[in-house]
Design a protein around this motif. Structure first.
Motif, short mmCIF file in Angstrom:
data_model
loop_
_atom_site.label_atom_id
_atom_site.label_comp_id
_atom_site.label_asym_id
_atom_site.label_seq_id
_atom_site.Cartn_x
_atom_site.Cartn_y
_atom_site.Cartn_z
N LEU A 42 122.52 -2.78 112.92
CA LEU A 42 122.83 -3.63 112.11
C LEU A 42 122.68 -5.24 112.26
CD1 LEU A 42 126.55 -2.45 113.17
CD2 LEU A 42 125.23 -2.20 110.74
N GLU A 43 122.32 -5.15 112.85
CA GLU A 43 121.69 -6.96 113.36
C GLU A 43 120.72 -7.38 112.15
OE1 GLU A 43 121.95 -9.63 115.38
OE2 GLU A 43 123.53 -8.16 116.31
N GLN A 44 120.03 -6.23 111.25
CA GLN A 44 118.96 -6.70 109.81
C GLN A 44 120.13 -7.42 109.49
OE1 GLN A 44 117.24 -3.05 107.66
NE2 GLN A 44 117.98 -2.96 109.77
N PHE A 45 121.35 -7.08 109.58
CA PHE A 45 122.30 -7.15 107.70
C PHE A 45 123.37 -8.22 108.21
CE2 PHE A 45 121.80 -2.35 107.84
CZ PHE A 45 120.96 -2.47 106.77
N LYS A 46 123.25 -8.96 109.51
CA LYS A 46 124.13 -9.97 110.16
C LYS A 46 124.26 -11.12 109.32
CE LYS A 46 126.51 -10.95 114.29
NZ LYS A 46 126.85 -10.32 115.54
N LEU A 47 125.30 -11.54 108.71
CA LEU A 47 124.52 -12.25 107.83
C LEU A 47 125.27 -13.77 108.38
CD1 LEU A 47 127.31 -12.16 104.59
CD2 LEU A 47 125.11 -12.16 104.64
N PRO A 48 123.57 -15.71 108.41
CA PRO A 48 123.94 -16.25 108.83
C PRO A 48 125.19 -16.89 109.55
CG PRO A 48 123.13 -16.58 106.82
CD PRO A 48 122.84 -15.87 107.34
N GLU A 49 125.87 -17.83 110.00
CA GLU A 49 126.60 -18.97 110.60
C GLU A 49 126.98 -19.79 108.61
OE1 GLU A 49 129.20 -18.83 112.45
OE2 GLU A 49 128.62 -16.64 113.34
N PRO A 50 128.13 -19.16 108.66
CA PRO A 50 129.04 -20.30 106.93
C PRO A 50 127.97 -22.07 107.13
CG PRO A 50 130.65 -19.09 107.91
CD PRO A 50 129.58 -18.91 109.18
N ILE A 51 126.75 -22.48 106.37
CA ILE A 51 126.46 -23.83 106.21
C ILE A 51 127.91 -25.02 105.72
CG2 ILE A 51 125.42 -25.16 105.18
CD1 ILE A 51 124.14 -23.58 104.64
N ALA A 52 128.54 -25.54 107.12
CA ALA A 52 129.74 -25.94 106.97
C ALA A 52 129.00 -28.12 106.08
CB ALA A 52 130.24 -26.72 108.39
N LEU A 53 130.83 -28.33 105.42
CA LEU A 53 129.85 -29.39 104.55
C LEU A 53 130.47 -30.68 105.25
CD1 LEU A 53 133.97 -28.90 102.34
CD2 LEU A 53 130.91 -28.56 101.11
N HIS A 54 129.18 -31.59 104.90
CA HIS A 54 128.96 -32.82 105.41
C HIS A 54 130.61 -33.03 106.14
CE1 HIS A 54 124.49 -32.64 104.57
NE2 HIS A 54 125.16 -32.94 103.01
N LYS A 55 130.13 -33.83 107.58
CA LYS A 55 131.89 -34.45 107.45
C LYS A 55 132.14 -35.42 106.65
CE LYS A 55 132.12 -32.03 112.24
NZ LYS A 55 131.88 -32.54 113.38
N LYS A 56 131.32 -36.27 106.45
CA LYS A 56 131.84 -37.09 105.26
C LYS A 56 130.10 -37.35 104.68
CE LYS A 56 130.37 -40.45 109.13
NZ LYS A 56 129.76 -42.35 109.45
N PRO A 57 131.17 -38.02 103.55
CA PRO A 57 129.74 -38.12 102.32
C PRO A 57 128.77 -38.50 102.69
CG PRO A 57 132.20 -38.61 101.94
CD PRO A 57 132.49 -39.17 103.09
N ILE A 58 127.56 -37.91 102.32
CA ILE A 58 126.44 -38.61 102.51
C ILE A 58 126.61 -39.97 101.54
CG2 ILE A 58 123.75 -38.73 101.75
CD1 ILE A 58 124.33 -36.16 103.95
N ASP A 59 125.65 -40.96 101.80
CA ASP A 59 125.93 -41.82 101.43
C ASP A 59 124.60 -42.48 99.34
OD1 ASP A 59 126.75 -43.61 102.77
OD2 ASP A 59 124.56 -44.63 103.91
N PHE A 60 125.44 -43.29 98.69
CA PHE A 60 124.94 -42.61 97.53
C PHE A 60 125.67 -44.29 96.63
CE2 PHE A 60 129.42 -41.70 97.09
CZ PHE A 60 130.17 -42.47 96.09
#
Length: 465
Positions: A42-60
């Motif tokens: 079953l390891e082949q079907f394991k999804l990666p850990e969810p990608i979290a939002l940036h804690k702070k907005p990236i500068d723009f």
């Protein structure tokens, strides 16, 4: 006897339900896998850990400033929305232009916004009006009225497409490009692509005729997007992006879902975007060419640029929602400077510029709005005709539906001089020429006499009687 494994058993082990599960259950039960052997399989079907939002907005970069109380409210909303947007995990840079205005709930990329993602395409950041663009054709010393009259006879505004007997020839190479991409190769998509060729839609899309401030030559400028084909691709793209969002980053807002570029879906969507770009360019060309053919005149020059598109530079994807590319690297078929329209009573700016750290290689795409259409309508007093005459004095302004749309008159847009001043202040392109206005055509308030409205009014009148 070994107990049969069920979907509930696999879910209890921490796996998410998916199409893979049925075949996996069959394999496990057929081979009597259990314990460590089953977990290893079953390891082949394991999804990666969810990608979290940036804690702070990236500068723009903020290439806009408020000069009135009304503008201050608009600019604050745009900046707040960008701050939320820039928490999206794929984003690495961004900017907003002087024509920026909100385009949806907090976190939606604003009109006049640029969001730079790494190895990801965000359909919601180019919007349904994919590759909205402007094209200019120089017709030399031809009378502007002749150009506007011929254009009026050849263009098409409003909903839907052209009748079969009024359709333009669909280029063979464009048809082959649609057929080669599975996202574009379906009967309904091809039918719409044929019937919408040579149409301009509604809203702020226009056909503008004016004269060059530098040469005095008459110039035709059209503004519209990819119409039905683009809208259909956008819908498909958003569905694909949402499937990835659920697995990759459930905390990301739905409107900011993305398609990883390196996946099969990412490659297909990117290629489909390029085909839609070519369709849109052809859509401009057939209208311009029909004017030249009907008047039997030659074309002196032509160039175009798009917005509401995704521009690639290495592994970075620049999502420009209402922003004009200055940098030539973003336009493989560049043949001239860029076009920035402001409103029907103002010149269309012809500009050149260089990339800076704060403009990211982009300029504004127009004047933008401070108020929604509904809010703007509430600010106007007097009859529709009075307002129209006052704001279009000296111009030949026509509405294809024969119904005036006051939400497209000059007062509906930001102050043009303010946008020009901020272009200079923030280094967003140098004006090298201007197309001085003679007249224009827009869809107008076509819904006023739309078939559905007539049927509704007829029903209501019957009930009253």
């Amino acid at each position: 006897m070994t107990t049969k494994i069920t979907g509930h058993d696999i879910i209890s082990l921490g796996y998410r339900q998916g199409k893979w599960m049925k075949d996996a259950i069959d394999h496990i039960n057929k081979n009597n896998l259990e314990g460590e052997a089953m977990k290893t399989y079953l390891e082949q079907f394991k999804l990666p850990e969810p990608i979290a939002l940036h804690k702070k907005p990236i500068d723009f970069s903020i290439n806009i400033k408020a000069e009135t109380e009304l503008e201050e409210d608009n600019v604050n909303k745009v900046i707040n929305s960008m701050k939320t947007l820039m928490k999206t995990p794929t984003l690495v840079d961004g900017a907003i232009m002087p024509d920026a205005c909100p385009a949806g709930p907090d976190g939606t990329i604003p009109v006049g916004g640029i969001a730079v993602a790494k190895n990801a395409i965000h359909p919601g950041m180019h919007s349904a009006d994919i590759c909205c663009s402007v094209m200019l054709t120089d017709f030399g010393k031809t009378d502007p009225k002749d150009i506007l009259d011929a254009a009026h006879a050849n263009t098409h505004f409003g909903p839907g497409g052209r009748d079969r007997d009024a359709q333009f020839r669909f280029p063979k190479e464009l048809l082959e490009a649609f057929e080669a991409n599975h996202m574009l190769n379906d009967g309904n998509m091809l039918q719409i692509a044929r019937s919408h060729l040579g149409t301009q839609g509604d809203g702020n899309h226009f056909l503008f005729v004016g004269t060059s401030k530098t040469t005095g030559n008459t110039m035709l400028v059209t503004h519209h997007g990819s119409r039905g084909p683009g809208a259909k691709l956008y819908t498909k793209g958003m569905k694909i992006a949402e499937r990835f969002r659920k697995d990759l980053s459930p905390d990301t807002k739905k409107e900011n879902a993305w398609i990883p570029f390196e996946t099969e879906e990412g490659q297909s969507y990117w290629n489909a975007l390029q085909v839609i770009r070519q369709w849109t360019k052809t859509n401009h060309e057939v209208i311009h060419d029909s004017v030249a053919e009907s008047l039997d005149i030659s074309i002196k020059n032509r160039y175009w640029n798009e917005h509401n598109f995704v521009f690639k530079d290495g592994d970075l994807f620049y999502h420009a929602k209402g922003a004009t590319p200055l940098d030539a690297k973003f336009m493989p078929d560049i043949t001239g400077p860029r076009l920035i329209p402001l409103n029907m009573s103002e010149p269309i700016l012809i500009v050149e510029g260089t990339t800076t750290k704060t403009n990211l290689g982009f300029a504004p795409h127009g004047a933008g709005r401070n108020l929604s259409r509904t809010q703007h309508r509430r600010t106007k007093t007097g009859t529709t005709m009075q307002i129209f005459k006052e704001e279009t004095r000296g111009l030949d302004v026509r509405f294809f539906s024969k119904e005036i749309d006051i939400t497209e008159l000059p007062s509906a847009y930001k102050n043009a001089q303010t946008v020009r001043n901020q272009m200079d202040e923030f280094g967003l392109g140098k004006v090298i020429d201007e197309v001085m206005p003679y007249g224009c055509i827009m869809a107008g308030d076509w819904q006023k006499n739309a078939p559905w409205r007539k049927k509704r009014d007829k029903r209501n009148n019957r009930r009253k009687s």
